[in-house]
Design a protein around this motif. Sequence first.
Motif, PDB file in Angstrom:
ATOM      1  N   TRP A 123       0.837  -1.197   0.000  1.00  0.00           N
ATOM      2  CA  TRP A 123       0.000   0.000   0.000  1.00  0.00           C
ATOM      3  C   TRP A 123       0.875   1.251   0.000  1.00  0.00           C
ATOM      4  O   TRP A 123       0.654   2.175  -0.786  1.00  0.00           O
ATOM      5  N   TYR A 124       1.885   1.272   0.886  1.00  0.00           N
ATOM      6  CA  TYR A 124       2.809   2.417   0.941  1.00  0.00           C
ATOM      7  C   TYR A 124       3.568   2.571  -0.376  1.00  0.00           C
ATOM      8  O   TYR A 124       3.766   3.695  -0.856  1.00  0.00           O
ATOM      9  N   ALA A 125       4.002   1.473  -0.967  1.00  0.00           N
ATOM     10  CA  ALA A 125       4.737   1.530  -2.241  1.00  0.00           C
ATOM     11  C   ALA A 125       3.868   2.126  -3.342  1.00  0.00           C
ATOM     12  O   ALA A 125       4.339   2.962  -4.133  1.00  0.00           O
ATOM     13  N   ARG A 126       2.601   1.723  -3.399  1.00  0.00           N
ATOM     14  CA  ARG A 126       1.691   2.278  -4.416  1.00  0.00           C
ATOM     15  C   ARG A 126       1.487   3.783  -4.198  1.00  0.00           C
ATOM     16  O   ARG A 126       1.480   4.568  -5.145  1.00  0.00           O
ATOM     17  N   LEU A 127       1.348   4.193  -2.943  1.00  0.00           N
ATOM     18  CA  LEU A 127       1.181   5.602  -2.631  1.00  0.00           C
ATOM     19  C   LEU A 127       2.415   6.396  -3.063  1.00  0.00           C
ATOM     20  O   LEU A 127       2.304   7.450  -3.708  1.00  0.00           O
ATOM     21  N   LEU A 128       3.591   5.903  -2.721  1.00  0.00           N
ATOM     22  CA  LEU A 128       4.820   6.604  -3.105  1.00  0.00           C
ATOM     23  C   LEU A 128       5.001   6.627  -4.617  1.00  0.00           C
ATOM     24  O   LEU A 128       5.468   7.627  -5.168  1.00  0.00           O
ATOM     25  N   ASP A 129       4.626   5.547  -5.287  1.00  0.00           N
ATOM     26  CA  ASP A 129       4.696   5.532  -6.760  1.00  0.00           C
ATOM     27  C   ASP A 129       3.830   6.648  -7.346  1.00  0.00           C
ATOM     28  O   ASP A 129       4.242   7.336  -8.278  1.00  0.00           O
ATOM     29  N   ARG A 130       2.627   6.829  -6.793  1.00  0.00           N
ATOM     30  CA  ARG A 130       1.746   7.901  -7.276  1.00  0.00           C
ATOM     31  C   ARG A 130       2.327   9.273  -6.946  1.00  0.00           C
ATOM     32  O   ARG A 130       2.335  10.174  -7.775  1.00  0.00           O
ATOM     33  N   ALA A 131       2.817   9.431  -5.716  1.00  0.00           N
ATOM     34  CA  ALA A 131       3.324  10.731  -5.276  1.00  0.00           C
ATOM     35  C   ALA A 131       4.579  11.146  -6.039  1.00  0.00           C
ATOM     36  O   ALA A 131       4.784  12.333  -6.304  1.00  0.00           O
ATOM     37  N   LEU A 132       5.405  10.171  -6.406  1.00  0.00           N
ATOM     38  CA  LEU A 132       6.685  10.471  -7.054  1.00  0.00           C
ATOM     39  C   LEU A 132       6.653  10.233  -8.560  1.00  0.00           C
ATOM     40  O   LEU A 132       7.700  10.198  -9.209  1.00  0.00           O
ATOM     41  N   ALA A 133       5.461  10.102  -9.114  1.00  0.00           N
ATOM     42  CA  ALA A 133       5.328   9.783 -10.542  1.00  0.00           C
ATOM     43  C   ALA A 133       6.013  10.822 -11.439  1.00  0.00           C
ATOM     44  O   ALA A 133       6.547  10.478 -12.485  1.00  0.00           O
ATOM     45  N   GLY A 134       6.037  12.072 -11.032  1.00  0.00           N
ATOM     46  CA  GLY A 134       6.661  13.115 -11.838  1.00  0.00           C
ATOM     47  C   GLY A 134       8.136  13.338 -11.552  1.00  0.00           C
ATOM     48  O   GLY A 134       8.747  14.249 -12.096  1.00  0.00           O
ATOM     49  N   TRP A 135       8.713  12.520 -10.691  1.00  0.00           N
ATOM     50  CA  TRP A 135      10.122  12.659 -10.330  1.00  0.00           C
ATOM     51  C   TRP A 135      10.952  11.712 -11.172  1.00  0.00           C
ATOM     52  O   TRP A 135      10.525  10.607 -11.491  1.00  0.00           O
ATOM     53  N   ASN A 136      12.193  12.120 -11.475  1.00  0.00           N
ATOM     54  CA  ASN A 136      13.080  11.194 -12.171  1.00  0.00           C
ATOM     55  C   ASN A 136      13.875  10.385 -11.132  1.00  0.00           C
ATOM     56  O   ASN A 136      13.840  10.686  -9.929  1.00  0.00           O
ATOM     57  N   ALA A 137      14.580   9.380 -11.592  1.00  0.00           N
ATOM     58  CA  ALA A 137      15.297   8.468 -10.687  1.00  0.00           C
ATOM     59  C   ALA A 137      16.331   9.195  -9.840  1.00  0.00           C
ATOM     60  O   ALA A 137      16.503   8.882  -8.653  1.00  0.00           O
ATOM     61  N   ASP A 138      17.013  10.176 -10.408  1.00  0.00           N
ATOM     62  CA  ASP A 138      18.015  10.925  -9.650  1.00  0.00           C
ATOM     63  C   ASP A 138      17.376  11.728  -8.523  1.00  0.00           C
ATOM     64  O   ASP A 138      17.935  11.829  -7.423  1.00  0.00           O
ATOM     65  N   GLU A 139      16.205  12.305  -8.780  1.00  0.00           N
ATOM     66  CA  GLU A 139      15.504  13.072  -7.743  1.00  0.00           C
ATOM     67  C   GLU A 139      15.052  12.167  -6.604  1.00  0.00           C
ATOM     68  O   GLU A 139      15.173  12.526  -5.423  1.00  0.00           O
TER      69      GLU A 139
END
Length: 168
Positions: A123-139
Amino acid sequence: MLAWGNHLSAGGSVEGDGRELVHRLRDLLRSIRLIKQRRAEEQPGIPLGLVGILSQIDGLADGCHARELALRARLDPSTVSRAVAALVAHGLIERRPDPADRRAQVLAVTPDGRTALADTHDWYARLLDRALAGWNADEVAALGAGLHRFTRDLEVALENHDNLEAAR
């Protein structure tokens, strides 16, 4: 010594007003509280506030004693005792006789506890995936590294303060 609200730059000089950081930390704490509340509504398998303690127990292959858990989690033994009682009542952990001392008990995560913990982590992983969707890997990597450094340095600062207070 730095006054609250100032911070050191990489070169070591005092730079600017850290009040903005104080506001961002307050925002982060509010967000964490909201995340916990939402998780409790959407993924109620683990009672609110007990994911961390359940994770601590799960991280120890042979389980642990309550006093060891209190030390590892840096919590008061009475807090751990209440948390353990709630986790046992929900069937997420069990108390087993300690093979080395039959009078003592070892806390161990149950199969239901492992399932609830895995579901919660997902659940936490899905939330973080949504929250960080606009971030690149370096960010994302920079955020992780910065948070790791910040929490480590904050613990050191707190320990140093505690040691100074004890010495007075």
